[in-house]
Design a protein around this motif. Structure first.
Motif, PDB file in Angstrom:
ATOM      1  N   LYS A 637       0.839  -1.186   0.000  1.00 26.93           N
ATOM      2  CA  LYS A 637       0.000   0.000   0.000  1.00 26.93           C
ATOM      3  C   LYS A 637       0.883   1.248   0.000  1.00 26.93           C
ATOM      4  O   LYS A 637       1.950   1.262   0.631  1.00 26.93           O
ATOM      5  CB  LYS A 637      -0.925   0.016   1.219  1.00 26.93           C
ATOM      6  N   ALA A 638       0.424   2.287  -0.686  1.00 22.95           N
ATOM      7  CA  ALA A 638       1.159   3.560  -0.703  1.00 22.95           C
ATOM      8  C   ALA A 638       0.162   4.708  -0.606  1.00 22.95           C
ATOM      9  O   ALA A 638      -0.838   4.734  -1.330  1.00 22.95           O
ATOM     10  CB  ALA A 638       1.982   3.691  -1.980  1.00 22.95           C
ATOM     11  N   GLU A 639       0.431   5.645   0.314  1.00 22.37           N
ATOM     12  CA  GLU A 639      -0.433   6.802   0.502  1.00 22.37           C
ATOM     13  C   GLU A 639       0.421   8.062   0.506  1.00 22.37           C
ATOM     14  O   GLU A 639       1.530   8.078   1.049  1.00 22.37           O
ATOM     15  CB  GLU A 639      -1.208   6.710   1.822  1.00 22.37           C
ATOM     16  N   TYR A 640      -0.136   9.145  -0.072  1.00 19.34           N
ATOM     17  CA  TYR A 640       0.593  10.407  -0.176  1.00 19.34           C
ATOM     18  C   TYR A 640      -0.278  11.549   0.340  1.00 19.34           C
ATOM     19  O   TYR A 640      -1.452  11.663  -0.009  1.00 19.34           O
ATOM     20  CB  TYR A 640       0.968  10.670  -1.634  1.00 19.34           C
ATOM     21  N   GLY A 641       0.292  12.394   1.205  1.00 22.39           N
ATOM     22  CA  GLY A 641      -0.435  13.546   1.732  1.00 22.39           C
ATOM     23  C   GLY A 641      -0.091  13.805   3.173  1.00 22.39           C
ATOM     24  O   GLY A 641       1.045  13.582   3.617  1.00 22.39           O
ATOM     25  N   VAL A 642      -1.086  14.298   3.939  1.00 23.54           N
ATOM     26  CA  VAL A 642      -0.931  14.521   5.370  1.00 23.54           C
ATOM     27  C   VAL A 642      -2.150  13.911   6.048  1.00 23.54           C
ATOM     28  O   VAL A 642      -3.131  13.544   5.394  1.00 23.54           O
ATOM     29  CB  VAL A 642      -0.830  16.029   5.706  1.00 23.54           C
ATOM     30  N   ASN A 643      -2.099  13.813   7.363  1.00 21.56           N
ATOM     31  CA  ASN A 643      -3.207  13.206   8.097  1.00 21.56           C
ATOM     32  C   ASN A 643      -4.529  13.864   7.738  1.00 21.56           C
ATOM     33  O   ASN A 643      -4.665  15.081   7.782  1.00 21.56           O
ATOM     34  CB  ASN A 643      -2.956  13.320   9.607  1.00 21.56           C
ATOM     35  N   GLY A 644      -5.500  13.048   7.390  1.00 14.81           N
ATOM     36  CA  GLY A 644      -6.809  13.560   7.022  1.00 14.81           C
ATOM     37  C   GLY A 644      -6.939  13.897   5.553  1.00 14.81           C
ATOM     38  O   GLY A 644      -8.044  14.025   5.029  1.00 14.81           O
ATOM     39  N   LYS A 645      -5.818  14.035   4.850  1.00 18.54           N
ATOM     40  CA  LYS A 645      -5.842  14.338   3.416  1.00 18.54           C
ATOM     41  C   LYS A 645      -4.828  13.443   2.714  1.00 18.54           C
ATOM     42  O   LYS A 645      -3.781  13.899   2.250  1.00 18.54           O
ATOM     43  CB  LYS A 645      -5.522  15.810   3.164  1.00 18.54           C
ATOM     44  N   LEU A 646      -5.158  12.154   2.689  1.00 21.69           N
ATOM     45  CA  LEU A 646      -4.267  11.160   2.109  1.00 21.69           C
ATOM     46  C   LEU A 646      -4.835  10.672   0.785  1.00 21.69           C
ATOM     47  O   LEU A 646      -6.039  10.455   0.643  1.00 21.69           O
ATOM     48  CB  LEU A 646      -4.079   9.989   3.063  1.00 21.69           C
ATOM     49  N   LYS A 647      -3.948  10.482  -0.164  1.00 22.64           N
ATOM     50  CA  LYS A 647      -4.335  10.003  -1.483  1.00 22.64           C
ATOM     51  C   LYS A 647      -3.719   8.633  -1.700  1.00 22.64           C
ATOM     52  O   LYS A 647      -2.508   8.438  -1.471  1.00 22.64           O
ATOM     53  CB  LYS A 647      -3.831  10.990  -2.548  1.00 22.64           C
ATOM     54  N   ASP A 648      -4.522   7.677  -2.135  1.00 23.97           N
ATOM     55  CA  ASP A 648      -4.030   6.331  -2.400  1.00 23.97           C
ATOM     56  C   ASP A 648      -3.266   6.344  -3.719  1.00 23.97           C
ATOM     57  O   ASP A 648      -3.836   6.586  -4.786  1.00 23.97           O
ATOM     58  CB  ASP A 648      -5.200   5.351  -2.469  1.00 23.97           C
ATOM     59  N   VAL A 649      -1.956   6.092  -3.645  1.00 20.15           N
ATOM     60  CA  VAL A 649      -1.113   6.105  -4.843  1.00 20.15           C
ATOM     61  C   VAL A 649      -0.464   4.743  -5.061  1.00 20.15           C
ATOM     62  O   VAL A 649       0.588   4.638  -5.692  1.00 20.15           O
ATOM     63  CB  VAL A 649      -0.042   7.213  -4.721  1.00 20.15           C
ATOM     64  N   THR A 650      -1.096   3.702  -4.532  1.00 14.02           N
ATOM     65  CA  THR A 650      -0.532   2.356  -4.623  1.00 14.02           C
ATOM     66  C   THR A 650      -0.280   1.963  -6.071  1.00 14.02           C
ATOM     67  O   THR A 650       0.792   1.420  -6.402  1.00 14.02           O
ATOM     68  CB  THR A 650      -1.486   1.344  -3.964  1.00 14.02           C
ATOM     69  N   ALA A 651      -1.224   2.222  -6.935  1.00 13.71           N
ATOM     70  CA  ALA A 651      -1.098   1.789  -8.327  1.00 13.71           C
ATOM     71  C   ALA A 651       0.107   2.442  -8.997  1.00 13.71           C
ATOM     72  O   ALA A 651       0.859   1.781  -9.732  1.00 13.71           O
ATOM     73  CB  ALA A 651      -2.378   2.125  -9.085  1.00 13.71           C
ATOM     74  N   ALA A 673       3.810  13.230 -10.325  1.00 18.92           N
ATOM     75  CA  ALA A 673       3.777  11.778 -10.505  1.00 18.92           C
ATOM     76  C   ALA A 673       2.459  11.169 -10.043  1.00 18.92           C
ATOM     77  O   ALA A 673       1.955  10.213 -10.642  1.00 18.92           O
ATOM     78  CB  ALA A 673       4.940  11.139  -9.746  1.00 18.92           C
ATOM     79  N   PHE A 674       1.872  11.764  -8.985  1.00 21.11           N
ATOM     80  CA  PHE A 674       0.655  11.190  -8.410  1.00 21.11           C
ATOM     81  C   PHE A 674      -0.613  11.888  -8.901  1.00 21.11           C
ATOM     82  O   PHE A 674      -1.695  11.693  -8.358  1.00 21.11           O
ATOM     83  CB  PHE A 674       0.729  11.240  -6.882  1.00 21.11           C
ATOM     84  N   GLY A 675      -0.469  12.773  -9.889  1.00 20.59           N
ATOM     85  CA  GLY A 675      -1.638  13.356 -10.520  1.00 20.59           C
ATOM     86  C   GLY A 675      -2.341  14.430  -9.729  1.00 20.59           C
ATOM     87  O   GLY A 675      -3.556  14.598  -9.850  1.00 20.59           O
ATOM     88  N   GLY A 676      -1.608  15.172  -8.919  1.00 21.35           N
ATOM     89  CA  GLY A 676      -2.230  16.283  -8.198  1.00 21.35           C
ATOM     90  C   GLY A 676      -1.716  16.427  -6.785  1.00 21.35           C
ATOM     91  O   GLY A 676      -1.009  15.562  -6.261  1.00 21.35           O
ATOM     92  N   ASP A 677      -2.064  17.552  -6.171  1.00 20.49           N
ATOM     93  CA  ASP A 677      -1.623  17.884  -4.819  1.00 20.49           C
ATOM     94  C   ASP A 677      -2.790  17.677  -3.854  1.00 20.49           C
ATOM     95  O   ASP A 677      -3.774  18.419  -3.892  1.00 20.49           O
ATOM     96  CB  ASP A 677      -1.155  19.338  -4.771  1.00 20.49           C
ATOM     97  N   PRO A 678      -2.714  16.682  -2.986  1.00 19.46           N
ATOM     98  CA  PRO A 678      -3.836  16.420  -2.071  1.00 19.46           C
ATOM     99  C   PRO A 678      -3.992  17.462  -0.974  1.00 19.46           C
ATOM    100  O   PRO A 678      -5.056  17.562  -0.359  1.00 19.46           O
ATOM    101  CB  PRO A 678      -3.494  15.048  -1.482  1.00 19.46           C
ATOM    102  N   ALA A 679      -2.943  18.249  -0.706  1.00 23.32           N
ATOM    103  CA  ALA A 679      -3.020  19.253   0.367  1.00 23.32           C
ATOM    104  C   ALA A 679      -2.137  20.444  -0.006  1.00 23.32           C
ATOM    105  O   ALA A 679      -1.012  20.563   0.471  1.00 23.32           O
ATOM    106  CB  ALA A 679      -2.584  18.651   1.703  1.00 23.32           C
ATOM    107  N   PRO A 680      -2.629  21.337  -0.867  1.00 28.46           N
ATOM    108  CA  PRO A 680      -1.815  22.474  -1.312  1.00 28.46           C
ATOM    109  C   PRO A 680      -1.327  23.328  -0.144  1.00 28.46           C
ATOM    110  O   PRO A 680      -2.062  23.579   0.807  1.00 28.46           O
ATOM    111  CB  PRO A 680      -2.791  23.263  -2.202  1.00 28.46           C
ATOM    112  N   GLY A 681      -0.073  23.768  -0.280  1.00 29.90           N
ATOM    113  CA  GLY A 681       0.501  24.657   0.727  1.00 29.90           C
ATOM    114  C   GLY A 681       0.981  23.969   1.984  1.00 29.90           C
ATOM    115  O   GLY A 681       1.434  24.628   2.923  1.00 29.90           O
ATOM    116  N   VAL A 682       0.894  22.639   2.034  1.00 30.51           N
ATOM    117  CA  VAL A 682       1.305  21.894   3.231  1.00 30.51           C
ATOM    118  C   VAL A 682       2.378  20.887   2.827  1.00 30.51           C
ATOM    119  O   VAL A 682       2.296  20.266   1.760  1.00 30.51           O
ATOM    120  CB  VAL A 682       0.100  21.151   3.858  1.00 30.51           C
ATOM    121  N   VAL A 683       3.394  20.740   3.655  1.00 30.52           N
ATOM    122  CA  VAL A 683       4.425  19.744   3.387  1.00 30.52           C
ATOM    123  C   VAL A 683       3.836  18.351   3.605  1.00 30.52           C
ATOM    124  O   VAL A 683       3.259  18.068   4.649  1.00 30.52           O
ATOM    125  CB  VAL A 683       5.650  19.948   4.301  1.00 30.52           C
TER     126      VAL A 683
END
Length: 713
Positions: A637-651, A673-683
């Motif tokens: 499993k692979a997830e990208y973002g921050v707590n509460g705003k995670l994007k599944d990027v497993t594929a 690479a993951f097709g967008g920013d799940p949480a703009p302005g946040v690391v």
């Protein structure tokens, strides 16, 4: 209008406005008459939504003519479309639009009426004066104020008379707007050259019971209208205890200029407080009048320190050669701040005649004055003063000699360089060496022919004592250039250890890649004392300067070959990582074949591969060459973002994973690479759960980091 309806309409209007640019492009291809007819038809159709009618009005401001007025006029009573209709009516030429506005003025109330009144003023319709004048007594203060402003913009005789008559009669709530209208009318009179009429109107506003801002505006106008006769009124402002009136006096004096303004400022300065006197000095400097200079000179010579500093500083703007004696006297006084201001003014005082004056004085000066003139000759780079400076360089006073040498560094020309070289190579006094070196360095860097200067300095080294040789090497290092580089390179191989030390240090700080071959030669010279310093200087050039990629790769390869310690190898690898390319990746792969570099080279190769993104080469094949054994890797499993705003990027991660711990994404940017920013302005971070050779692992990577999966324990 309720809130939901308001925002719905606003959104519709914004959407319609976005179509303007495209509409203009289409309209340019149509017949203008046809385009106008279409727009009018759209406006008059009951089926047209308000949002579309709004943008149609805006288009008619560009394409409309008198034929559009009948369609626009009815909209003036519509609270949703009135302002849009006014945009068009303000722009459409011809009397039809004026007539429509006058007619609407007699029918509307409230905000719609105010809008029509304002647009009438924009169009400056003289036929509307009577209707506007009648509105000056309107029960609605906003309507009356709008009428006053519009009359001011129209500004003809009838409008002026209406405003003058109303000034003393209207309620306090409207009086400011009426006064503003009067000021606008007076400005028009002034622009037409009717100064007496303008002055009388300004005076009426000044004498009325109106807000202070209107009095300020009218007072300024009254002075400018009277020109030379405005001096007494200007003097009143400058003597006023009111800060706003005093500031107005300074501003108006700058606008009025001339003898009257100067006299008013000078008179006011005699009675003003020190802080105000300084401000008056600044205003005086902006007055174009011969009387300014004597006043400025007087202020510079006596009084409070802030005033003197201000006046001295302004002399560099308004002064000439006649100021030199006064400024020189001030430069000899005890107040350090005033003295520095005088020297700066003398440095900046324009004119070749000032240089000639100072040079002539220097040849005869003695004592403290001589020191001041020596310093100024250097600051102004006065070539004519060089003979006197050379003489001063032989003075019995060490302070005078040092000052003269420093000044020669700024003023000497190519023909004087030999004298400065001799002062360094064979100083007459030991105390002069430091100043002589400083002067020679400053002069050498200034010389127009760098190579000729370097040749002259190199020749002087042959008979120079060791300290002088080192000093000349330092100067050559500051100059740069082929001849300087050759001389410093030769010194780096000199038997004398002090010359070796100085030269290798200078080469290590050289400011062009021309020094690279010299540094590499020293780094490879067996038994050389400064091999490591030379190699580090070479690596610095590779890291800091712009060179073609193939050349940088070749330099990194040469540095790796020459390095004998891990510290220098690490520096080279850092450069390789900083400048990723396919050739640099290949170099890292080659470096990884050396046992001592295997691990570090592998890390750098992985980093370069990540930055390259795997789009140009099969990086997996290259990485396999550095001993990265194939593994069995499964991305759970692979997830990208921050707590509460995670994007599944497993594929995406699965598609990018191979049989190595490095995962090279389609782009070095995670968001891309993951097709967008799940949480703009946040690391954000990337969290991966995986199995490596059957063992379960989990790793987290900061945004855009190299994805190198650790081996699970």
């Amino acid at each position: 209008m309720n809130t939901i309806r308001y925002w719905t309409m606003l959104a519709a209007f914004v959407a319609a406005a976005l179509a303007v640019a495209a509409d203009v492009a289409v309209a340019e291809e149509q017949d203008p008459a046809q385009r106008r007819a279409e727009l009018v038809a759209t406006l008059m159709s009951d089926a047209t939504p308000d949002a579309e009618k709004a943008i149609t009005c805006k288009r008619l401001a560009i394409y409309g003519d008198h034929e559009a007025v009948p369609a626009l006029a009815p909209l003036l009573a519509d609270e949703r479309l009135a302002s849009w209709a006014l945009i068009a009516l303000e722009a459409i030429p011809g009397p039809e639009a004026d007539a429509a506005l006058r007619e609407a003025m007699g029918k509307l109330e409230g905000r719609q009426l105010i809008g029509v009144i304002n647009s009438t003023g924009v169009r400056r319709d003289p036929k509307a004066v009577e209707a506007l004048a009648s509105r000056l007594s309107d029960a609605d203060a906003e309507v009356a104020s709008a009428a006053a402003a519009s009359l001011g913009h129209i500004g003809d005789a009838a409008a002026t008379a209406a405003l003058e008559q109303a000034l003393a009669k209207v309620p306090a709530a409207v009086r400011s707007a009426v006064a503003e209208g009067c000021v606008l009318c007076a400005e028009r009179l002034l622009a037409e050259g009717k100064r007496e009429e303008a002055a009388k109107l300004y005076d009426k506003v000044r004498g009325a019971d109106v807000p202070k801002q209107r009095v300020i505006e009218a007072t300024r106008g009254a002075i400018l209208a009277r020109q030379a006769d405005g001096g007494p009124l200007l003097a009143e402002l400058l003597e006023s205890d009111d800060r706003a009136m005093f500031a107005l006096g300074l501003q108006t004096a700058r606008e009025l200029a001339g003898r009257e303004a100067t006299q008013a400022l000078v008179t006011a300065m005699d009675q003003a407080t020190p802080d105000r006197r300084a401000l008056i000095v600044f205003a005086l400097a902006d007055c174009d009048d011969p009387a300014v200079l004597p006043a400025m000179l007087e202020a510079a010579q006596s009084g409070a320190q802030p005033v003197r500093i201000a006046a001295v500083g302004m002399l560099s703007r308004v002064g000439n050669t006649s100021c030199v004696p006064v400024l020189l006297d001030i430069a000899l006084q005890e107040d350090e701040e005033v003295v520095n201001a005088a020297k700066k003014a003398l440095e900046e005082l324009p004119g070749a005649e000032v240089d000639a004056d100072l040079a002539a004085r220097l040849s005869k000066a003695e004592g403290a004055m001589r020191l001041v003139l020596v310093e100024l000759a250097g600051r102004r780079r006065i070539a004519a003063a060089v003979p006197a400076l050379l003489k001063a360089a032989d003075d019995t006073d060490a302070g005078v000699r040092a000052a003269a040498l420093i000044a020669l560094g700024s003023a000497a020309g190519p023909g004087d360089l030999a004298v400065l070289i001799s002062r360094v190579v064979t100083p007459k006094e030991g105390d002069d060496v430091q100043a002589a070196v400083h002067a020679l360095r400053a002069a050498s860097i200034r010389m127009p022919d760098r190579e000729a200067t370097a040749t002259q300095l190199t020749a002087a080294m042959a008979k120079a004592p060791l300290p002088a040789k080192v000093a000349i090497l330092e100067i050559l290092g500051a100059m740069g250039g082929p001849k300087a580089l050759a001389t410093v390179a030769a010194a780096a191989k000199d038997p004398n250890p002090e010359l070796q030390d100085a030269a290798s240090r200078l080469l290590g700080d050289w400011m062009s890649v021309d020094a690279a071959p010299v540094l590499m030669d020293l780094a490879k010279t067996p038994g050389a004392k400064y091999q490591i310093r030379s190699l580090r200087g070479y690596i610095r050039l590779v890291r800091q300067f712009t060179v073609p990629d193939p050349e940088r790769v070749a330099m990194c390869r040469a540095a790796l070959d020459a390095a004998t310690r891990d510290d220098e190898r690490a520096l080279v690898l850092e450069v390789m990582e900083r400048y990723p390319s396919l050739d640099m990746l290949k170099l890292a792969v080659d470096a990884g074949k050396t046992p001592v570099l295997k691990n570090d080279a592998a890390r750098v190769a992985l980093s370069i591969a990540q930055k390259l993104g795997g789009g140009t080469v099969d990086v997996q094949t290259l990485l396999a060459q550095i001993g990265q054994d194939p593994i069995q890797l499964e991305i759970v499993k692979a997830e990208y973002g921050v707590n509460g705003k995670l994007k599944d990027v497993t594929a995406v991660v699965r598609r990018s994973a191979r049989n190595l711990p490095l995962i090279v994404l389609p782009s070095s940017s995670y968001n891309t690479a993951f097709g967008g920013d799940p949480a703009p302005g946040v690391v954000k971070e990337l969290r991966i759960q995986y199995k490596m050779d059957g063992k379960t692992g989990e790793a987290t990577f900061p945004e855009n980091a190299t994805i190198l999966l650790p081996v699970p324990k």
